[in-house]
Design a protein around this motif. Structure first.
Motif, mmCIF file in Angstrom:
data_model
loop_
_atom_site.group_PDB
_atom_site.id
_atom_site.type_symbol
_atom_site.label_atom_id
_atom_site.label_comp_id
_atom_site.label_asym_id
_atom_site.label_seq_id
_atom_site.Cartn_x
_atom_site.Cartn_y
_atom_site.Cartn_z
ATOM 1 N N VAL A 198 0.838 -1.212 0.000
ATOM 2 C CA VAL A 198 0.000 0.000 0.000
ATOM 3 C C VAL A 198 0.865 1.252 0.000
ATOM 4 O O VAL A 198 0.565 2.246 -0.692
ATOM 5 C CB VAL A 198 -0.935 -0.024 1.214
ATOM 6 C CG1 VAL A 198 -1.656 1.312 1.375
ATOM 7 C CG2 VAL A 198 -1.967 -1.144 1.062
ATOM 8 N N LYS A 199 1.996 1.247 0.770
ATOM 9 C CA LYS A 199 2.887 2.409 0.774
ATOM 10 C C LYS A 199 3.503 2.635 -0.595
ATOM 11 O O LYS A 199 3.610 3.783 -1.068
ATOM 12 C CB LYS A 199 3.992 2.201 1.803
ATOM 13 C CG LYS A 199 3.543 2.332 3.244
ATOM 14 C CD LYS A 199 4.715 2.145 4.205
ATOM 15 C CE LYS A 199 4.270 2.285 5.650
ATOM 16 N NZ LYS A 199 5.402 2.082 6.604
ATOM 17 N N GLY A 200 3.915 1.555 -1.294
ATOM 18 C CA GLY A 200 4.472 1.723 -2.638
ATOM 19 C C GLY A 200 3.461 2.274 -3.608
ATOM 20 O O GLY A 200 3.769 3.177 -4.410
ATOM 21 N N LEU A 201 2.229 1.753 -3.555
ATOM 22 C CA LEU A 201 1.184 2.267 -4.441
ATOM 23 C C LEU A 201 0.865 3.735 -4.130
ATOM 24 O O LEU A 201 0.636 4.541 -5.043
ATOM 25 C CB LEU A 201 -0.077 1.414 -4.292
ATOM 26 C CG LEU A 201 0.029 -0.043 -4.805
ATOM 27 C CD1 LEU A 201 -1.244 -0.814 -4.490
ATOM 28 C CD2 LEU A 201 0.308 -0.058 -6.311
ATOM 29 N N ALA A 202 0.855 4.101 -2.842
ATOM 30 C CA ALA A 202 0.571 5.496 -2.480
ATOM 31 C C ALA A 202 1.674 6.430 -2.963
ATOM 32 O O ALA A 202 1.410 7.540 -3.452
ATOM 33 C CB ALA A 202 0.416 5.618 -0.957
ATOM 34 N N ARG A 203 2.950 5.981 -2.860
ATOM 35 C CA ARG A 203 4.057 6.804 -3.355
ATOM 36 C C ARG A 203 3.974 6.991 -4.858
ATOM 37 O O ARG A 203 4.192 8.089 -5.381
ATOM 38 C CB ARG A 203 5.374 6.147 -2.969
ATOM 39 C CG ARG A 203 6.605 6.996 -3.283
ATOM 40 C CD ARG A 203 7.847 6.300 -2.774
ATOM 41 N NE ARG A 203 7.784 6.168 -1.307
ATOM 42 C CZ ARG A 203 8.716 5.521 -0.602
ATOM 43 N NH1 ARG A 203 9.749 4.921 -1.231
ATOM 44 N NH2 ARG A 203 8.622 5.446 0.710
ATOM 45 N N LEU A 204 3.657 5.894 -5.591
ATOM 46 C CA LEU A 204 3.522 5.985 -7.047
ATOM 47 C C LEU A 204 2.384 6.938 -7.416
ATOM 48 O O LEU A 204 2.520 7.776 -8.321
ATOM 49 C CB LEU A 204 3.287 4.598 -7.622
ATOM 50 C CG LEU A 204 3.102 4.510 -9.144
ATOM 51 C CD1 LEU A 204 4.358 5.024 -9.865
ATOM 52 C CD2 LEU A 204 2.784 3.077 -9.564
ATOM 53 N N ALA A 205 1.244 6.796 -6.720
ATOM 54 C CA ALA A 205 0.113 7.684 -7.007
ATOM 55 C C ALA A 205 0.469 9.132 -6.693
ATOM 56 O O ALA A 205 0.076 10.062 -7.408
ATOM 57 C CB ALA A 205 -1.104 7.252 -6.184
ATOM 58 N N GLY A 206 1.261 9.383 -5.612
ATOM 59 C CA GLY A 206 1.666 10.747 -5.285
ATOM 60 C C GLY A 206 2.545 11.344 -6.357
ATOM 61 O O GLY A 206 2.407 12.528 -6.698
ATOM 62 N N MET A 207 3.472 10.529 -6.885
ATOM 63 C CA MET A 207 4.325 11.031 -7.953
ATOM 64 C C MET A 207 3.507 11.379 -9.188
ATOM 65 O O MET A 207 3.723 12.420 -9.828
ATOM 66 C CB MET A 207 5.379 9.987 -8.292
ATOM 67 C CG MET A 207 6.395 9.746 -7.165
ATOM 68 S SD MET A 207 7.553 8.411 -7.538
ATOM 69 C CE MET A 207 8.383 9.105 -8.962
#
Length: 373
Positions: A198-207
């Motif tokens: 979930v943290k990786g997906l959230a970082r990707l979505a933030g970028m």
């Protein structure tokens, strides 16, 4: 050289302040000077009729207030008092107050006295009886019931402690220990893996959101903000300044025109007042003073006073004639009564006072028939 040395110690004279009417000293441009005079002339011509109408309405309103509204208000006030206040005061004083006193006396007689008697002779003895019943009967019975219940609770507690301990150990080894192992060795690793995903997906979505937002920001800035800023800076601000100057001059012109129109209205009012005075009031006063007053005095001295004196003389003569006629008529009536009825005997005039009692008995007087003088 001597004059120059004398001027060295003196302070320089203060600069004379320039007149506010000069556009260069006040910091006003040619546009303000070009707009001011036409605007003031136009506004003065537009405001003058309004100010004249306003002053006329104010004078008419003051006259109506002094001559119509105040007397009408006083009359309505007295009519309102006579129609509403005085009847209500009379109704309250002679109707509601005696009725309230009668109802209070009746309520005291019907409600308060019976309620006091009921409380004193029924509820108080009944309350004392209930207190005695509670203290002498219910309290011992309640103490006995509580003693029995305490014994039953003690027996039940001794029996239930062993059962509770067995159930606690069985629940610990059959439920708590397996659940703790499942949480530690299964759910915790799975949850950590899911959290990392979930943290990786959230970082990707933030970028992605940051890149899209930056692109939209620059597009909006180039297509909307910079053109609007240019329009604001090079179009709206100069136009706004011109409109502000025009509005300020119109406001100043309105104030100046209103004051000047007030002076004009005052002059017109004074002219009309003097014209009315010299055309109507003074001729009427002159006619009254120089014509009607002497004529009235002449009429009073020549006609009214002699007529009044003659009327008084005639009135006195008529009064005397009537008085003599009444005396003659009274004598003729007395003679006619004497001829028809005869001479009446004079009625003896005696003492009409109430009879008094006997005199007070003394040593030299007697009330018996033998000793009377």
């Amino acid at each position: 050289m001597h004059l120059e040395k004398q001027d060295v110690g003196r302070p320089a004279p203060p600069a004379r302040p320039s007149s506010p009417r000069q556009p260069e000293a006040a910091g006003e441009g040619c546009l303000v000077v070009a707009i001011r005079l036409p605007v003031r002339i136009f506004v003065f011509l537009a405001v003058l009729p309004v100010r004249l109408l306003w002053d006329a309405c104010a004078v008419a309103a003051r006259w109506l207030d002094r001559a119509v509204f105040r007397p009408l208000g006083r009359a309505l006030w007295w009519v309102g008092r006579a129609v509403f206040v005085w009847p209500l005061v009379g109704l309250w004083r002679y109707g509601l107050v005696p009725l309230g006193k009668a109802l209070a006396w009746l309520g005291n007689l019907v409600v308060v006295v019976p309620a006091g008697w009921l409380y004193r002779y029924v509820l108080v003895p009944l309350g004392h009886a209930l207190v005695w019943w509670y203290g002498r009967v219910l309290t011992p019975f309640g103490h006995g019931v509580m003693w029995v219940l305490r014994g039953i609770a003690a027996v039940s507690a001794a029996t239930g402690l062993g059962v509770f301990a067995a159930l606690a150990r069985l629940t610990r080894y059959l439920v708590v220990v397996p659940c703790a192992g499942l949480y530690r060795w299964v759910l915790t690793p799975v949850g950590q893996a899911v959290a990392r995903c979930v943290k990786g997906l959230a970082r990707l979505a933030g970028m992605l959101v940051t890149g899209i937002g930056t692109g939209l920001y620059w597009i909006t800035r180039i297509l909307l903000v910079l053109p609007l800023l240019a329009v604001w800076r090079w179009v709206l601000v100069p136009v706004g300044r011109v409109l502000a100057v025009v509005a300020r001059e119109i406001g100043n012109a309105l104030g100046h025109a209103w004051r000047v129109a007030g002076y004009v209205s005052l002059a017109v009012g004074r002219f009309l007042r003097n014209l009315l005075r010299w055309l109507v009031v003074e001729p009427v006063r002159w006619v009254y003073t120089c014509v009607l007053t002497p004529v009235g005095h002449v009429v009073r001295d020549v006609a009214l006073r002699p007529v009044a004196a003659a009327a008084r003389v005639v009135g006195r003569a008529v009064g005397q004639s009537l008085a003599s006629a009444r005396v003659t008529l009274r004598q003729a009536r007395a003679d006619l009564r004497r001829v028809l009825v005869g001479e009446q005997r004079p009625v003896p005039v005696g003492d009409r006072r109430e009879p008094t009692g006997g005199e007070t008995r003394t040593l030299g007087s007697s009330t018996t028939a033998l000793t009377k003088d």
